[in-house]
Motif scaffolding. Structure first.
Motif, PDB file in Angstrom:
ATOM      1  N   THR A 133       0.826  -1.218   0.000  1.00 53.61           N
ATOM      2  CA  THR A 133       0.000   0.000   0.000  1.00 53.61           C
ATOM      3  C   THR A 133       0.856   1.262   0.000  1.00 53.61           C
ATOM      4  O   THR A 133       0.322   2.363   0.037  1.00 53.61           O
ATOM      5  CB  THR A 133      -0.923   0.047   1.239  1.00 53.61           C
ATOM      6  N   GLY A 134       2.180   1.079  -0.003  1.00 50.65           N
ATOM      7  CA  GLY A 134       3.074   2.225   0.035  1.00 50.65           C
ATOM      8  C   GLY A 134       3.491   2.612   1.444  1.00 50.65           C
ATOM      9  O   GLY A 134       4.215   3.576   1.652  1.00 50.65           O
ATOM     10  N   PHE A 135       3.032   1.845   2.429  1.00 54.05           N
ATOM     11  CA  PHE A 135       3.359   2.104   3.825  1.00 54.05           C
ATOM     12  C   PHE A 135       4.696   1.444   4.146  1.00 54.05           C
ATOM     13  O   PHE A 135       4.990   0.346   3.685  1.00 54.05           O
ATOM     14  CB  PHE A 135       2.251   1.516   4.717  1.00 54.05           C
ATOM     15  N   SER A 136       5.524   2.098   4.933  1.00 49.30           N
ATOM     16  CA  SER A 136       6.818   1.541   5.327  1.00 49.30           C
ATOM     17  C   SER A 136       6.741   1.022   6.758  1.00 49.30           C
ATOM     18  O   SER A 136       6.879   1.801   7.706  1.00 49.30           O
ATOM     19  CB  SER A 136       7.913   2.609   5.230  1.00 49.30           C
ATOM     20  N   PRO A 137       6.516  -0.279   6.931  1.00 43.58           N
ATOM     21  CA  PRO A 137       6.402  -0.809   8.295  1.00 43.58           C
ATOM     22  C   PRO A 137       7.746  -0.801   9.010  1.00 43.58           C
ATOM     23  O   PRO A 137       8.785  -1.072   8.413  1.00 43.58           O
ATOM     24  CB  PRO A 137       5.912  -2.240   8.081  1.00 43.58           C
ATOM     25  N   VAL A 138       7.710  -0.442  10.294  1.00 45.30           N
ATOM     26  CA  VAL A 138       8.927  -0.442  11.096  1.00 45.30           C
ATOM     27  C   VAL A 138       9.009  -1.720  11.915  1.00 45.30           C
ATOM     28  O   VAL A 138       9.992  -2.441  11.855  1.00 45.30           O
ATOM     29  CB  VAL A 138       8.986   0.801  12.018  1.00 45.30           C
ATOM     30  N   ARG A 139       7.955  -2.005  12.679  1.00 45.68           N
ATOM     31  CA  ARG A 139       7.971  -3.199  13.524  1.00 45.68           C
ATOM     32  C   ARG A 139       6.547  -3.621  13.828  1.00 45.68           C
ATOM     33  O   ARG A 139       5.914  -3.075  14.736  1.00 45.68           O
ATOM     34  CB  ARG A 139       8.718  -2.912  14.814  1.00 45.68           C
ATOM     35  N   PRO A 140       6.017  -4.587  13.093  1.00 42.02           N
ATOM     36  CA  PRO A 140       4.654  -5.048  13.367  1.00 42.02           C
ATOM     37  C   PRO A 140       4.524  -5.666  14.758  1.00 42.02           C
ATOM     38  O   PRO A 140       5.442  -6.323  15.244  1.00 42.02           O
ATOM     39  CB  PRO A 140       4.407  -6.118  12.304  1.00 42.02           C
ATOM     40  N   VAL A 141       3.399  -5.399  15.378  1.00 42.87           N
ATOM     41  CA  VAL A 141       3.049  -6.020  16.653  1.00 42.87           C
ATOM     42  C   VAL A 141       1.666  -6.628  16.464  1.00 42.87           C
ATOM     43  O   VAL A 141       0.709  -5.935  16.124  1.00 42.87           O
ATOM     44  CB  VAL A 141       3.018  -4.999  17.814  1.00 42.87           C
ATOM     45  N   VAL A 142       1.566  -7.938  16.670  1.00 43.48           N
ATOM     46  CA  VAL A 142       0.307  -8.656  16.537  1.00 43.48           C
ATOM     47  C   VAL A 142      -0.071  -9.177  17.900  1.00 43.48           C
ATOM     48  O   VAL A 142       0.752  -9.796  18.592  1.00 43.48           O
ATOM     49  CB  VAL A 142       0.420  -9.831  15.539  1.00 43.48           C
ATOM     50  N   GLU A 143      -1.308  -8.914  18.332  1.00 42.67           N
ATOM     51  CA  GLU A 143      -1.784  -9.426  19.619  1.00 42.67           C
ATOM     52  C   GLU A 143      -3.042 -10.239  19.397  1.00 42.67           C
ATOM     53  O   GLU A 143      -3.955  -9.804  18.719  1.00 42.67           O
ATOM     54  CB  GLU A 143      -2.071  -8.271  20.572  1.00 42.67           C
ATOM     55  N   VAL A 144      -3.036 -11.432  19.965  1.00 41.57           N
ATOM     56  CA  VAL A 144      -4.190 -12.314  19.902  1.00 41.57           C
ATOM     57  C   VAL A 144      -4.692 -12.490  21.330  1.00 41.57           C
ATOM     58  O   VAL A 144      -3.964 -12.975  22.200  1.00 41.57           O
ATOM     59  CB  VAL A 144      -3.839 -13.684  19.286  1.00 41.57           C
ATOM     60  N   ARG A 145      -5.916 -12.059  21.581  1.00 40.93           N
ATOM     61  CA  ARG A 145      -6.502 -12.182  22.917  1.00 40.93           C
ATOM     62  C   ARG A 145      -7.356 -13.433  22.959  1.00 40.93           C
ATOM     63  O   ARG A 145      -7.977 -13.810  21.984  1.00 40.93           O
ATOM     64  CB  ARG A 145      -7.325 -10.948  23.234  1.00 40.93           C
ATOM     65  N   GLY A 146      -7.354 -14.107  24.082  1.00 40.50           N
ATOM     66  CA  GLY A 146      -8.129 -15.332  24.258  1.00 40.50           C
ATOM     67  C   GLY A 146      -7.850 -15.924  25.612  1.00 40.50           C
ATOM     68  O   GLY A 146      -7.624 -15.196  26.581  1.00 40.50           O
ATOM     69  N   LYS A 147      -7.849 -17.250  25.688  1.00 45.86           N
ATOM     70  CA  LYS A 147      -7.576 -17.953  26.950  1.00 45.86           C
ATOM     71  C   LYS A 147      -6.442 -18.942  26.757  1.00 45.86           C
ATOM     72  O   LYS A 147      -6.409 -19.681  25.776  1.00 45.86           O
ATOM     73  CB  LYS A 147      -8.840 -18.701  27.415  1.00 45.86           C
ATOM     74  N   CYS A 148      -5.519 -18.940  27.705  1.00 45.09           N
ATOM     75  CA  CYS A 148      -4.416 -19.906  27.675  1.00 45.09           C
ATOM     76  C   CYS A 148      -4.967 -21.297  28.013  1.00 45.09           C
ATOM     77  O   CYS A 148      -6.114 -21.448  28.438  1.00 45.09           O
ATOM     78  CB  CYS A 148      -3.317 -19.502  28.651  1.00 45.09           C
ATOM     79  N   ALA A 149      -4.138 -22.300  27.845  1.00 44.20           N
ATOM     80  CA  ALA A 149      -4.557 -23.676  28.096  1.00 44.20           C
ATOM     81  C   ALA A 149      -5.027 -23.873  29.539  1.00 44.20           C
ATOM     82  O   ALA A 149      -6.004 -24.584  29.793  1.00 44.20           O
ATOM     83  CB  ALA A 149      -3.435 -24.644  27.776  1.00 44.20           C
ATOM     84  N   ALA A 150      -4.372 -23.232  30.489  1.00 45.00           N
ATOM     85  CA  ALA A 150      -4.735 -23.386  31.898  1.00 45.00           C
ATOM     86  C   ALA A 150      -6.086 -22.744  32.219  1.00 45.00           C
ATOM     87  O   ALA A 150      -6.794 -23.208  33.106  1.00 45.00           O
ATOM     88  CB  ALA A 150      -3.654 -22.789  32.797  1.00 45.00           C
ATOM     89  N   CYS A 151      -6.430 -21.682  31.515  1.00 49.10           N
ATOM     90  CA  CYS A 151      -7.677 -20.948  31.802  1.00 49.10           C
ATOM     91  C   CYS A 151      -8.863 -21.410  30.937  1.00 49.10           C
ATOM     92  O   CYS A 151     -10.004 -21.081  31.244  1.00 49.10           O
ATOM     93  CB  CYS A 151      -7.479 -19.447  31.600  1.00 49.10           C
ATOM     94  N   ALA A 152      -8.558 -22.117  29.875  1.00 50.64           N
ATOM     95  CA  ALA A 152      -9.624 -22.502  28.920  1.00 50.64           C
ATOM     96  C   ALA A 152     -10.603 -23.499  29.511  1.00 50.64           C
ATOM     97  O   ALA A 152     -10.389 -24.255  30.357  1.00 50.64           O
ATOM     98  CB  ALA A 152      -9.001 -23.083  27.657  1.00 50.64           C
TER      99      ALA A 152
END
Length: 152
Positions: A133-152
Motif C-alpha cells: 500500500t506504500g506504507f513503510s512498516p517499522v515493527r509489526p506487533v500482533v496481539e491475539v486475545r483469548g484464553k491460555c490452556a490453563a484458563c480454557a
C-alpha cells in the motif's frame, strides 16, 4: 509456522545481554536503567510502568516516578530490551535482546499471562501487505486475545 530460533537469556545473563545491547545502540547503562530493567525482568507477566516504578521504589528505598520509568521503557523498547503489549499498556523484558524481530503476543484474558511467539512467515506477510500500500512498516506487533490452556 516459519519460526526462527534464538537463545533466550535469564537472570544475570539476561542483564548482561541487555546491557550489551543498550551500549551497542549508543546508550549508557546507568544505575537507574539497570534498576528498571531488573524490576521489569522480575515480573512473570507484563508489567505497567506503575508496577515497575513501585518495584524500583521499594528496592531503592525512595519514590521513583512512573513518568521516569516510562521514558526508560520507551528507550528499552527502541533498543529491543523490552516489548510493549499494546492492548495492556504493559511491558515484558525481551529474553533475547540481541535478536531483532517482530512481536506476536498471545494474551490470556483469564490470568493475564502473555506468551511471545515468533512467526516470520506471518509477520513477513503483514510487512508485505503494508508495503504493497506504500506504507513503510517499522515493527509489526500482533496481539491475539483469548484464553491460555490453563484458563480454557
Amino acid at each position: 509456522m516459519a519460526a526462527h530460533h534464538h537463545h533466550a537469556s535469564n537472570g544475570d545473563d539476561l542483564t548482561r545481554a541487555a546491557q550489551a545491547a543498550l551500549v551497542a545502540a549508543g546508550e549508557q547503562w546507568t544505575a537507574m536503567r539497570a534498576s528498571v530493567f531488573d524490576a521489569l525482568a522480575g515480573f512473570a507477566k507484563p508489567a505497567s510502568a506503575y508496577d515497575i516504578a513501585e518495584a524500583v521504589s521499594i528496592t531503592q528505598g525512595r519514590r521513583v516516578a512512573a513518568n521516569s520509568v516510562y521514558r526508560i521503557l520507551d528507550l528499552f523498547v527502541g533498543a529491543n530490551l523490552a516489548m510493549r503489549v499494546e492492548s495492556a499498556n504493559a511491558y515484558l523484558a525481551n529474553s533475547h535482546p540481541g535478536c531483532l524481530h517482530d512481536c506476536i503476543f498471545l494474551v490470556c484474558d483469564g490470568c493475564g499471562g502473555t506468551t511471545h511467539i515468533d512467526d516470520d512467515k506471518l509477520t513477513g506477510a503483514i510487512r508485505g501487505a503494508a508495503s504493497d500500500t506504500g506504507f513503510s512498516p517499522v515493527r509489526p506487533v500482533v496481539e491475539v486475545r483469548g484464553k491460555c490452556a490453563a484458563c480454557a
